[in-house]
Design an enzyme around this catalytic site. Structure first.
Site, mmCIF file in Angstrom:
data_model
loop_
_atom_site.group_PDB
_atom_site.id
_atom_site.type_symbol
_atom_site.label_atom_id
_atom_site.label_comp_id
_atom_site.label_asym_id
_atom_site.label_seq_id
_atom_site.Cartn_x
_atom_site.Cartn_y
_atom_site.Cartn_z
ATOM 1 N N CYS A 382 0.838 -1.208 0.000
ATOM 2 C CA CYS A 382 0.000 0.000 0.000
ATOM 3 C C CYS A 382 0.872 1.258 0.000
ATOM 4 C CB CYS A 382 -0.984 -0.041 1.168
ATOM 5 S SG CYS A 382 -2.374 1.113 0.972
ATOM 6 N N HIS A 509 -3.578 -5.073 -0.153
ATOM 7 C CA HIS A 509 -3.142 -5.641 1.127
ATOM 8 C C HIS A 509 -3.202 -7.169 1.052
ATOM 9 C CE1 HIS A 509 -2.868 -1.984 3.655
ATOM 10 N NE2 HIS A 509 -3.747 -1.510 2.784
ATOM 11 N N GLU A 511 -1.865 -9.382 2.838
ATOM 12 C CA GLU A 511 -1.919 -10.061 4.144
ATOM 13 C C GLU A 511 -3.339 -10.400 4.576
ATOM 14 O OE1 GLU A 511 -1.810 -5.579 4.902
ATOM 15 O OE2 GLU A 511 -0.719 -6.997 3.629
#
EC number: 6.3.4.2
Length: 537
Positions: A382, A509, A511
Site C-alpha cells: 500500500c 493488502h 496479508e
C-alpha cells in the site's frame, strides 16, 4: 435445520481472548461439516474503525465487500478459513445512524424511537442477516467489551431477546472470564467470574458455558465450584490456557469436548470434527527447522496489533518455508541515510507495510533505498508501494523533489496522485477505494511467479492515492516493471525491479487473504527470498 445462534460475551477484563475462542469454536464446527459464519458487535459509537488511530484500535481489517472492520475479523477468517462480509462487524454508531436515518424518513410511522424495541430490533436484524446472506447453519456473535459496560447494554438485551425469538434449542450463551492466580495466596480466585456471571444474569442471560482464561490449569475442584455458583454443568467449564502458538487453541478446546457440548445443547447431530490436517499444521509450526529475520519498518511499531495481519501473513509464509519468522520492529521515524545499515543490516528481508500521513515516510523511503541498493529482499504494501515509486524517482530517475501528493501537495513531481474519483470526496470515513479488486499480472514477472503464473488475482484494497501514469514510461525506461495493473490498465497494482533478488511492492493488502494452511503468494515468495539470503550469510 433451523439456524443456530451462539453468543460469546466477556467478563472481568477486556482483551481476554473472546475472539480467539469464538474463532476456534467456529473452526471446530466447520470441521464437523457445518456451514459457519461469525460476527463481532463493537459497542463504540464510531461508525467503523476506519478513522480510528491504530494506537486506539489496532489494524483495520477490510472484507471482500469493502467494509472496514475490527481486527478480530482477521482472526475469524484465518481460523475458520471463510470470507466475511459487511454484516460481520456491527457498531453502536452504525446501528444508531441507521435507526436515525429511518426516523428521518418517517419509517417508524410517528412512533417514539427508543432503545427497546428499535435499537434492539436493528441489532437482531444484523444477526439474522449475517446468517441469511451466508446461508449458514451456525452463526457465532461475539460482543466486544465486558459485561457491565454501559455501552454494551443494548447489545446484551438484543441477545437476551433472541432466545424468545428463535427458541431456546437454537441459542447458546458462552461467557468468557478471567480466572486470576494470586501468587501471594498461592490460589486461583473464582469471585471475579462469579460476579461477572451475576451481572450477566441480572441482564436476563444465563450462560450455558464458561470459558475461563487462566495461566495455570484450574483443576476439577475449581471447575466444580464455578459450575455450582454459576449454574452451568461442570463439563461446560472450559479452560483457555496460555499457549505458545494461537493455532493450538482449537485442539485444546476440542480435547475438552467444547464443540461436542455445543452440538449437544443445540441438538446438532453431526460427525466429530476431523482436525487431522489442522493438527499436522500445528505440529509443523512447533518444529520449524530454520529461522529468518524480517525487519518491519512502520509508523505504529509500539503497538504490534496495528500490523497483526502482516505479522500473521509473515508467519504463514514462514511455515511454508519451514522457517520461524523473527520480526525486528523498526520505528520508521528513526531510519536515516546514515543509520540505515546499522538498523537494517541484520535483516534477511524488509517489509514496509501500509499507513497514512507524513510521519515516518522519509524513514521508509531510506529503508526502501537501502533494500534496493543492498539487494535485500523487500516487500512494500500500500503506502509501501507508493513510497517505493517515490524512492525510485528520487534516487534513480534523479527527480530529487519527487513525492506523493498526499504528503506534499506542491511537489513538482507527483509520482503518487489522488485517484480521479476521489477528487470531490470530503468525508474521511468509508470513502477510500475499499474491498476486492482484480490485478492483471505480467507474464514472466516475479509477481506472476508468486501467484503460480495466474493471469489475474483478486485482492483487497484500502487506499485513496495511486501511481501517476504520466510517469509510467519514464519508470519503465529505467528498468522499473509494472507487473500488476487493473484490467483496464489504468491503475498500477504491483511494481518490481527484476534485477534484484526480490524487490516487489503492491498497492493492495495481500496479508488480508493469508491463511495458516494457505499462505498468501507474495508473502510466501518474499519470505522464500529472505530464507535464501539467510542461508547465504
Amino acid at each position: 435445520m433451523s439456524t443456530k445462534y451462539i453468543f460469546v460475551t466477556g467478563g472481568v477484563v477486556s482483551s481476554i481472548g473472546k475472539g480467539i475462542v469464538a474463532a476456534s469454536l467456529g473452526r471446530l464446527l466447520k470441521n464437523r461439516g457445518l456451514k459457519v459464519t461469525i460476527q463481532k458487535f463493537d459497542p463504540y459509537i464510531n461508525i467503523d474503525p476506519g478513522t480510528m488511530s491504530p494506537y486506539q484500535h489496532g489494524e483495520v481489517f477490510v472484507t471482500d465487500d469493502g467494509a472496514e472492520t475490527d481486527l478480530d475479523l482477521g482472526h475469524y477468517e484465518r481460523f475458520i478459513d471463510i470470507n466475511l462480509n459487511k454484516y460481520s462487524n456491527v457498531t453502536t454508531g452504525k446501528i444508531y445512524s441507521e435507526v436515525l436515518r429511518k426516523e428521518r424518513k418517517g419509517e417508524y410511522l410517528g412512533a417514539t424511537v427508543q432503545v427497546i424495541p428499535h435499537i434492539t430490533d436493528a441489532l437482531k436484524d444484523k444477526i439474522k442477516r449475517a446468517a441469511r446472506t451466508t446461508d449458514s447453519d451456525v452463526i457465532i456473535t461475539e460482543v466486544g467489551g465486558t459485561v457491565g459496560d454501559i455501552e454494551s447494554l443494548p447489545f446484551l438485551e438484543a441477545l437476551r431477546q433472541m432466545k424468545a425469538d428463535v427458541g431456546a434449542d437454537n441459542v447458546m450463551y458462552i461467557h468468557t472470564t478471567l480466572l486470576p492466580y494470586l501468587k501471594a495466596a498461592g490460589e486461583m480466585k473464582t469471585k471475579p467470574t462469579q460476579h461477572s456471571v451475576k451481572e450477566l444474569r441480572g441482564l436476563g442471560i444465563q450462560p450455558n458455558m464458561l470459558v475461563i482464561r487462566t495461566e495455570k490449569p484450574a483443576g476439577q475442584n475449581i471447575k466444580n465450584k464455578l459450575a455450582q455458583f454459576c449454574d452451568v454443568a461442570p463439563e461446560a467449564v472450559i479452560e483457555s490456557l496460555d499457549v505458545e502458538h494461537l493455532y493450538q487453541i482449537p485442539l485444546d478446546l476440542q480435547a475438552q469436548k467444547m464443540d461436542q457440548i455445543v452440538c449437544d445443547h443445540l441438538k446438532l447431530d453431526v460427525p466429530a470434527a476431523d482436525m487431522t490436517e489442522w493438527s499436522a499444521m500445528v505440529e509443523k509450526v512447533m518444529s520449524l527447522e530454520k529461522q529468518v529475520r524480517i525487519a518491519l519498518v512502520g509508523k505504529y511499531v509500539e503497538l504490534p496489533d496495528a500490523y497483526i495481519s502482516v505479522v500473521e501473513a509473515l508467519k504463514h509464509a514462514g511455515y511454508a518455508n519451514d522457517a520461524e519468522v523473527k520480526i525486528d520492529w523498526i520505528d520508521a521515524n528513526q531510519v536515516t541515510v546514515e543509520n540505515a545499515a546499522e538498523l537494517l543490516g541484520s535483516a534477511d528481508g524488509i517489509i514496509v507495510p501500509g499507513g497514512f500521513g507524513q510521519r515516518g515516510t522519509e524513514g521508509k523511503i531510506q529503508t526502501i533505498r537501502y533494500a534496493r541498493e543492498q539487494d535485500v529482499p523487500m516487500l512494500g504494501v500500500c503506502l509501501g508501494m507508493q513510497l517505493t515509486c517515490v524512492e525510485f524517482a528520487r534516487h534513480v530517475l534523479g527527480l530529487a523533489d519527487a513525492n506523493s501528493a498526499e504528503l506534499n501537495p506542491d511537489t513538482p513531481f507527483p509520482i503518487i496522485d489522488l485517484m480521479r474519483d476521489q477528487i470531490d470526496v470530503e468525508d474521511l470515513g468509508g470513502t477510500l477505494r475499499l474491498g476486492l479488486y482484480p490485478s492483471k499480472l505480467k507474464s514472466g514477472s516475479k509477481a506472476a511467479a508468486a501467484y503460480d503464473h495466474q493471469e489475474v488475482v483478486q485482492r483487497r484494497h484500502r487506499h485513496r492515492y495511486e501511481f501517476n501514469n504520466a510517469f509510467r514510461e519514464q519508470f519503465e525506461a529505467a528498468g522499473f516493471v509494472f507487473s500488476g495493473v487493473s484490467p483496464d490498465n489504468r491503475l498500477v497494482e504491483i511494481v518490481e525491479i527484476p534485477e534484484n533478488k526480490f524487490f516487489v511492492a503492491c498497492q493492495y493488502h495481500p496479508e488480508l487473504s493469508s491463511r495458516p494452511n494457505r499462505p498468501e503468494g507474495l508473502y510466501t515468495a518474499f519470505v522464500t527470498a529472505a530464507v535464501e539470503k539467510s542461508s547465504d550469510r
